[in-house]
Design a protein around this motif. Sequence first.
Motif, PDB file in Angstrom:
ATOM      1  N   PRO A 111       0.637  -1.398  -0.023  1.00 32.24           N
ATOM      2  CA  PRO A 111       0.232   0.276   0.316  1.00 32.24           C
ATOM      3  C   PRO A 111       0.650   1.025   0.202  1.00 32.24           C
ATOM      4  CG  PRO A 111       0.989  -1.033   2.038  1.00 32.24           C
ATOM      5  CD  PRO A 111       1.090  -1.725   1.442  1.00 32.24           C
ATOM      6  N   ARG A 112       2.382   1.055  -0.238  1.00 35.17           N
ATOM      7  CA  ARG A 112       2.918   2.245  -0.613  1.00 35.17           C
ATOM      8  C   ARG A 112       3.287   2.489  -1.276  1.00 35.17           C
ATOM      9  NH1 ARG A 112       7.674   0.820   4.398  1.00 35.17           N
ATOM     10  NH2 ARG A 112       8.248  -0.581   1.866  1.00 35.17           N
ATOM     11  N   ASN A 113       3.892   4.019  -1.271  1.00 37.97           N
ATOM     12  CA  ASN A 113       4.946   4.381  -2.513  1.00 37.97           C
ATOM     13  C   ASN A 113       5.715   5.036  -2.186  1.00 37.97           C
ATOM     14  OD1 ASN A 113       2.189   3.984  -4.448  1.00 37.97           O
ATOM     15  ND2 ASN A 113       1.427   5.897  -3.129  1.00 37.97           N
ATOM     16  N   VAL A 114       6.774   4.142  -2.095  1.00 36.40           N
ATOM     17  CA  VAL A 114       8.218   4.691  -1.253  1.00 36.40           C
ATOM     18  C   VAL A 114       9.202   5.235  -3.150  1.00 36.40           C
ATOM     19  CG1 VAL A 114      10.757   3.796  -1.011  1.00 36.40           C
ATOM     20  CG2 VAL A 114       8.489   2.045  -0.276  1.00 36.40           C
ATOM     21  N   VAL A 115      10.164   6.144  -1.901  1.00 31.83           N
ATOM     22  CA  VAL A 115      10.335   7.214  -2.772  1.00 31.83           C
ATOM     23  C   VAL A 115      11.845   6.272  -3.564  1.00 31.83           C
ATOM     24  CG1 VAL A 115      12.281   9.205  -3.097  1.00 31.83           C
ATOM     25  CG2 VAL A 115      10.481   9.148  -1.787  1.00 31.83           C
ATOM     26  N   ARG A 116      11.959   5.570  -4.734  1.00 33.90           N
ATOM     27  CA  ARG A 116      13.104   5.213  -5.031  1.00 33.90           C
ATOM     28  C   ARG A 116      14.097   6.282  -6.238  1.00 33.90           C
ATOM     29  NH1 ARG A 116      14.067   2.089  -1.296  1.00 33.90           N
ATOM     30  NH2 ARG A 116      12.491  -0.002  -1.839  1.00 33.90           N
ATOM     31  N   TYR A 117      14.257   7.322  -6.530  1.00 34.49           N
ATOM     32  CA  TYR A 117      15.033   8.766  -7.008  1.00 34.49           C
ATOM     33  C   TYR A 117      14.402   9.644  -7.109  1.00 34.49           C
ATOM     34  CZ  TYR A 117      17.159  11.244 -11.029  1.00 34.49           C
ATOM     35  OH  TYR A 117      18.176  11.889 -11.770  1.00 34.49           O
ATOM     36  N   ILE A 118      15.367  10.243  -6.713  1.00 29.42           N
ATOM     37  CA  ILE A 118      15.479  11.802  -7.203  1.00 29.42           C
ATOM     38  C   ILE A 118      15.945  12.939  -7.788  1.00 29.42           C
ATOM     39  CG2 ILE A 118      14.759  13.982  -5.476  1.00 29.42           C
ATOM     40  CD1 ILE A 118      14.878  12.624  -3.098  1.00 29.42           C
ATOM     41  N   GLY A 119      15.526  13.666  -8.628  1.00 31.49           N
ATOM     42  CA  GLY A 119      16.562  14.577  -9.526  1.00 31.49           C
ATOM     43  C   GLY A 119      16.291  14.974 -10.480  1.00 31.49           C
ATOM     44  N   ALA A 120      17.030  15.100 -11.885  1.00 31.79           N
ATOM     45  CA  ALA A 120      17.248  15.256 -12.673  1.00 31.79           C
ATOM     46  C   ALA A 120      16.656  14.020 -13.647  1.00 31.79           C
ATOM     47  CB  ALA A 120      18.284  15.863 -13.717  1.00 31.79           C
ATOM     48  N   ILE A 121      16.184  15.017 -15.057  1.00 26.33           N
ATOM     49  CA  ILE A 121      15.174  13.898 -15.789  1.00 26.33           C
ATOM     50  C   ILE A 121      16.589  12.949 -16.511  1.00 26.33           C
ATOM     51  CG2 ILE A 121      13.944  13.819 -18.223  1.00 26.33           C
ATOM     52  CD1 ILE A 121      12.304  15.979 -17.147  1.00 26.33           C
ATOM     53  N   ASP A 122      17.451  14.207 -16.966  1.00 25.60           N
ATOM     54  CA  ASP A 122      18.514  13.995 -17.881  1.00 25.60           C
ATOM     55  C   ASP A 122      19.374  14.881 -17.285  1.00 25.60           C
ATOM     56  OD1 ASP A 122      18.447  15.857 -20.248  1.00 25.60           O
ATOM     57  OD2 ASP A 122      16.307  14.536 -21.281  1.00 25.60           O
ATOM     58  N   ASP A 123      20.885  14.905 -18.233  1.00 20.35           N
ATOM     59  CA  ASP A 123      21.954  15.470 -18.593  1.00 20.35           C
ATOM     60  C   ASP A 123      22.551  16.396 -18.911  1.00 20.35           C
ATOM     61  OD1 ASP A 123      22.870  14.341 -20.530  1.00 20.35           O
ATOM     62  OD2 ASP A 123      24.311  14.221 -19.528  1.00 20.35           O
ATOM     63  N   ASN A 124      21.426  16.775 -19.603  1.00 23.21           N
ATOM     64  CA  ASN A 124      21.331  18.099 -21.446  1.00 23.21           C
ATOM     65  C   ASN A 124      20.308  19.078 -20.911  1.00 23.21           C
ATOM     66  OD1 ASN A 124      21.750  20.019 -23.135  1.00 23.21           O
ATOM     67  ND2 ASN A 124      23.607  18.265 -24.592  1.00 23.21           N
ATOM     68  N   HIS A 125      19.363  19.714 -20.576  1.00 23.67           N
ATOM     69  CA  HIS A 125      18.555  20.185 -20.555  1.00 23.67           C
ATOM     70  C   HIS A 125      17.930  21.130 -21.833  1.00 23.67           C
ATOM     71  CE1 HIS A 125      20.219  23.871 -19.120  1.00 23.67           C
ATOM     72  NE2 HIS A 125      19.725  24.734 -19.983  1.00 23.67           N
ATOM     73  N   LYS A 126      19.128  21.466 -22.319  1.00 23.93           N
ATOM     74  CA  LYS A 126      19.322  22.402 -23.687  1.00 23.93           C
ATOM     75  C   LYS A 126      18.739  21.321 -25.060  1.00 23.93           C
ATOM     76  CE  LYS A 126      22.874  25.615 -22.642  1.00 23.93           C
ATOM     77  NZ  LYS A 126      24.011  25.832 -22.187  1.00 23.93           N
ATOM     78  N   ASP A 127      19.698  20.183 -25.496  1.00 27.85           N
ATOM     79  CA  ASP A 127      19.539  19.635 -26.662  1.00 27.85           C
ATOM     80  C   ASP A 127      18.729  18.207 -25.896  1.00 27.85           C
ATOM     81  OD1 ASP A 127      19.697  18.384 -28.370  1.00 27.85           O
ATOM     82  OD2 ASP A 127      21.840  19.511 -29.691  1.00 27.85           O
ATOM     83  N   ALA A 128      17.860  17.290 -26.547  1.00 30.93           N
ATOM     84  CA  ALA A 128      18.045  16.465 -25.980  1.00 30.93           C
ATOM     85  C   ALA A 128      18.266  15.164 -26.737  1.00 30.93           C
ATOM     86  CB  ALA A 128      16.246  15.766 -26.578  1.00 30.93           C
ATOM     87  N   SER A 129      18.863  15.738 -28.267  1.00 29.62           N
ATOM     88  CA  SER A 129      20.098  14.946 -28.693  1.00 29.62           C
ATOM     89  C   SER A 129      21.331  14.861 -28.244  1.00 29.62           C
ATOM     90  CB  SER A 129      20.059  15.208 -30.323  1.00 29.62           C
ATOM     91  OG  SER A 129      20.949  16.485 -30.560  1.00 29.62           O
ATOM     92  N   LYS A 130      21.738  15.251 -27.595  1.00 30.17           N
ATOM     93  CA  LYS A 130      22.696  15.043 -26.508  1.00 30.17           C
ATOM     94  C   LYS A 130      23.169  15.069 -25.146  1.00 30.17           C
ATOM     95  CE  LYS A 130      24.673  18.924 -29.415  1.00 30.17           C
ATOM     96  NZ  LYS A 130      25.491  20.253 -29.355  1.00 30.17           N
ATOM     97  N   VAL A 131      22.050  14.568 -25.143  1.00 28.78           N
ATOM     98  CA  VAL A 131      21.942  14.047 -23.329  1.00 28.78           C
ATOM     99  C   VAL A 131      22.510  12.243 -23.169  1.00 28.78           C
ATOM    100  CG1 VAL A 131      20.262  12.407 -21.805  1.00 28.78           C
ATOM    101  CG2 VAL A 131      19.407  14.751 -22.709  1.00 28.78           C
ATOM    102  N   LYS A 132      23.022  12.767 -22.520  1.00 27.69           N
ATOM    103  CA  LYS A 132      24.512  11.317 -22.705  1.00 27.69           C
ATOM    104  C   LYS A 132      23.889  10.253 -21.310  1.00 27.69           C
ATOM    105  CE  LYS A 132      28.832  13.279 -24.036  1.00 27.69           C
ATOM    106  NZ  LYS A 132      29.391  14.168 -23.478  1.00 27.69           N
ATOM    107  N   ASN A 133      23.169  11.131 -19.781  1.00 18.72           N
ATOM    108  CA  ASN A 133      22.879  10.184 -19.372  1.00 18.72           C
ATOM    109  C   ASN A 133      21.459  10.374 -19.124  1.00 18.72           C
ATOM    110  OD1 ASN A 133      25.844   9.261 -17.794  1.00 18.72           O
ATOM    111  ND2 ASN A 133      25.712  10.835 -18.204  1.00 18.72           N
ATOM    112  N   HIS A 134      20.528   9.636 -19.068  1.00 20.24           N
ATOM    113  CA  HIS A 134      18.892   9.606 -18.433  1.00 20.24           C
ATOM    114  C   HIS A 134      19.066   9.048 -17.819  1.00 20.24           C
ATOM    115  CE1 HIS A 134      18.746  10.131 -23.038  1.00 20.24           C
ATOM    116  NE2 HIS A 134      20.143   9.209 -23.937  1.00 20.24           N
ATOM    117  N   PHE A 135      19.296  10.024 -16.553  1.00 18.02           N
ATOM    118  CA  PHE A 135      19.226   9.378 -15.094  1.00 18.02           C
ATOM    119  C   PHE A 135      17.873   8.793 -14.624  1.00 18.02           C
ATOM    120  CE2 PHE A 135      22.080  13.229 -14.867  1.00 18.02           C
ATOM    121  CZ  PHE A 135      23.040  12.594 -15.050  1.00 18.02           C
TER     122      PHE A 135
END
Length: 202
Positions: free
Chosen positions: A151-175
């Motif tokens: 019945p619980r919703n447990v937090v498993r990750y906190i932070g950013a979507i990925d490592d490049n907000h400017k250009d999706a084509s240049k993302v190296k890490n899809h956190f």
Amino acid sequence: MAVVITSGVIDTKVMGYDVAATIQESGYKVGDVATDFSLKNIDGKMVSLSDYKQAKGFIVIFTCNHCPYSVAYEDRIIAIDKKYKELGYPVIAINPNDTETYPADSYENMIVRAREKGFTFPYLFDEGQKIYPQYGATKTPHVYLLKKEGPRNVVRYIGAIDDNHKDASKVKNHFLEDALQALLHNKKIENTYTRAIGCSIK
């Protein structure tokens, strides 16, 4: 690469991207149980996590209309929702900003923005700014990945979507997606915290 936590500070670099972050003194930490909420969606209906009976978890993203970082991520958030809600992890977007400070983030403008972009997910208004402090969100966008455990919703990750907000084509890490894939395959999430990059919550 595992996250190393020393004296409340997370120190790690992933392929050159600095994801050092100070753990918030208030708000959820990874492993905490997130309480449910009831917030108004852009269709006027109230939405709670408990409404999603078949979900395996949730991608809770604090975002807004005016922030250029949030705007830059809108298409990626839509793509993530389309992909992962079918796998049990829907996006739940929440606007945490004070609309008197930023009228562009008003409920009425949320409706317009969602229609313009074709949001595929709920876009909820944190009226009275009651929910984002519980989470400890400080930026838009700021991600909290929750996993249902009984019945619980447990937090498993906190932070950013990925490592490049400017250009999706240049993302190296899809956190966020890396964390989702780990959960879906019952594996350990290697980076449970990353530094959220965006506008401060108003």
